[in-house]
Motif scaffolding. Structure first.
Motif, PDB file in Angstrom:
ATOM      1  N   SER A 191       5.441  -5.580  10.318  1.00 26.75           N
ATOM      2  CA  SER A 191       6.823  -5.109  10.518  1.00 26.75           C
ATOM      3  C   SER A 191       7.249  -5.118  11.986  1.00 26.75           C
ATOM      4  CB  SER A 191       6.995  -3.690   9.959  1.00 26.75           C
ATOM      5  OG  SER A 191       6.903  -3.721   8.562  1.00 26.75           O
ATOM      6  N   ASN A 247      -4.405  -3.062   0.781  1.00 31.80           N
ATOM      7  CA  ASN A 247      -5.420  -2.835   1.804  1.00 31.80           C
ATOM      8  C   ASN A 247      -6.650  -2.086   1.306  1.00 31.80           C
ATOM      9  OD1 ASN A 247      -6.739  -1.252   3.982  1.00 31.80           O
ATOM     10  ND2 ASN A 247      -5.340  -2.382   5.298  1.00 31.80           N
ATOM     11  N   GLY A 282       5.263  -4.503   5.461  1.00 31.08           N
ATOM     12  CA  GLY A 282       5.259  -3.315   4.608  1.00 31.08           C
ATOM     13  C   GLY A 282       6.429  -2.393   4.893  1.00 31.08           C
ATOM     14  N   THR A 283       6.297  -1.597   5.943  1.00 27.61           N
ATOM     15  CA  THR A 283       7.275  -0.524   6.198  1.00 27.61           C
ATOM     16  C   THR A 283       8.706  -1.024   6.401  1.00 27.61           C
ATOM     17  OG1 THR A 283       6.554  -0.569   8.510  1.00 27.61           O
ATOM     18  CG2 THR A 283       5.629   1.136   7.141  1.00 27.61           C
ATOM     19  N   LYS A 295       0.839  -1.201   0.000  1.00 26.85           N
ATOM     20  CA  LYS A 295       0.000   0.000   0.000  1.00 26.85           C
ATOM     21  C   LYS A 295       0.875   1.252   0.000  1.00 26.85           C
ATOM     22  CE  LYS A 295      -0.877  -0.254   4.968  1.00 26.85           C
ATOM     23  NZ  LYS A 295      -1.392  -1.241   5.925  1.00 26.85           N
ATOM     24  N   ARG A 352       5.236   4.968   5.504  1.00 28.44           N
ATOM     25  CA  ARG A 352       4.176   5.458   4.618  1.00 28.44           C
ATOM     26  C   ARG A 352       3.805   6.887   4.986  1.00 28.44           C
ATOM     27  NH1 ARG A 352       2.599   0.047   5.533  1.00 28.44           N
ATOM     28  NH2 ARG A 352       1.723   0.676   7.518  1.00 28.44           N
TER      29      ARG A 352
HETATM   30  C1  LIG Z   1      -0.303  -2.258   6.154  1.00 25.38           C
HETATM   31  C2  LIG Z   1      -0.667  -3.610   6.615  1.00 25.38           C
HETATM   32  C3  LIG Z   1       0.313  -4.522   7.029  1.00 25.38           C
HETATM   33  C4  LIG Z   1       1.789  -4.190   7.054  1.00 25.38           C
HETATM   34  O1  LIG Z   1       2.052  -3.230   8.002  1.00 25.38           O
HETATM   35  P1  LIG Z   1       3.573  -2.743   8.282  1.00 25.38           P
HETATM   36  O2  LIG Z   1       3.525  -2.234   9.660  1.00 25.38           O
HETATM   37  O3  LIG Z   1       3.836  -1.681   7.269  1.00 25.38           O
HETATM   38  O4  LIG Z   1       4.442  -3.914   8.098  1.00 25.38           O
HETATM   39  C5  LIG Z   1      -0.106  -5.772   7.447  1.00 25.38           C
HETATM   40  N1  LIG Z   1      -1.402  -6.119   7.454  1.00 25.38           N
HETATM   41  C6  LIG Z   1      -2.369  -5.276   7.053  1.00 25.38           C
HETATM   42  C7  LIG Z   1      -3.782  -5.717   7.096  1.00 25.38           C
HETATM   43  C8  LIG Z   1      -2.030  -3.998   6.613  1.00 25.38           C
HETATM   44  O5  LIG Z   1      -2.995  -3.162   6.207  1.00 25.38           O
END
Ligand SMILES: *Cc1c(COP(=O)(O)O)cnc(C)c1O
Length: 247
Positions: free
Chosen positions: A208, A60, A225-226, A39, A232
């Motif tokens: 993360s 997401n 993600g991060t 995302k 983000r």
């Molecule tokens: C954004 C998201 C993640 C990843 O989050 P990070 O903290 O960036 O690793 C995992 N699961 C869902 C449902 C998310 O929306």
């Protein structure tokens, strides 16, 4: 925006931590899949991850998938859907995404079933469970999850192969761990009742901040993600609204 991050180095770091966590838990590395959560990540950056060999991506927001994943750089690859799914976005989600991690209420199950029947298709999904008892999280509550699973098991169009959760956001590892244990316990209960057969074996848990703990507690898929793509610009409250909305 994200041009200064070293994608390969970040992935290598996360891979190393996954390996260490597996080792510490006496698990084989092959038991855990790494999903890259993309995302806010632009197509060229996703395409770089694709070139590094990654094929498992999570998004997401349907609107973002629609705007981004048509890009030719992404080779018609489809992400999995991990966000709150509104019933009026079911068709677009089925078109643009593959597995759905966030099935959490009967009106969504019915909307999916209607559309899948119309298409003559079956779709693999996970049930999202609120293991933290936080109001702000989506997901079926722990108390209602077994009943919900029983109801979903009656739909031939929907193949439930796993459970998904977001743990409590807390600096206290024990509280985070408890959420993951709750999901694993629920998985065992459902397995004992054999609601979904042998394919029901996935635990989508760990982000993360907490994927090493999730792996220790049995995660088969971590959503990161991060730690890979950098911070983000949008706050988390954009993805997990403070107050539960009805749909
Ligand atoms: C954004 C998201 C993640 C990843 O989050 P990070 O903290 O960036 O690793 C995992 N699961 C869902 C449902 C998310 O929306």
């Amino acid at each position: 925006m994200t041009s200064t991050i070293d994608l390969a180095a970040n992935i290598e770091w996360v891979e190393k931590k996954i390996e260490e966590s597996c080792l510490a838990a006496g698990r084989d590395r092959s038991e855990v899949s790494l999903m890259l959560v993309t995302k806010t990540v632009p197509p060229d950056r996703i395409s770089q991850a694709h070139e590094l060999g990654y094929r498992l991506f999570g998004e997401n927001k349907i609107q973002e998938v629609a705007g981004k994943w048509g890009d030719p750089a992404l080779n018609s690859h489809k992400p999995e859907f991990i966000g709150h799914l509104q019933t009026n976005k079911v068709k677009t989600c089925l078109d643009l995404c593959s597995r759905i991690h966030s099935v959490d209420r009967m009106n969504l199950v019915e909307a999916l079933n209607r559309e899948l029947l119309r298409r003559g298709e079956r779709r693999e999904v996970f049930i999202q469970v609120n293991t933290s008892q936080e109001e702000s999280k989506y997901g079926v509550s722990l108390n209602e999850a077994l009943d919900f699973a029983k109801q979903v098991s009656r739909y031939d169009t929907i193949e439930v192969t796993g459970l998904m959760t977001l743990a409590l956001f807390s600096k206290e590892d024990a509280l985070v761990r408890k959420c993951f244990q709750n999901l694993r316990d629920l998985q065992r209960t459902i397995q004992r009742q054999d609601l979904f057969g042998k394919n029901f074996r996935h635990l989508s848990m760990g982000m993360s901040s907490d994927y090493p703990i999730a792996i220790q507690e049995g995660a088969t898929l971590v959503r990161v993600g991060t730690a890979i793509f950098g911070a983000r610009a949008t706050p988390d409250s954009f993805y997990w609204p403070e107050r539960k909305t009805e749909d």
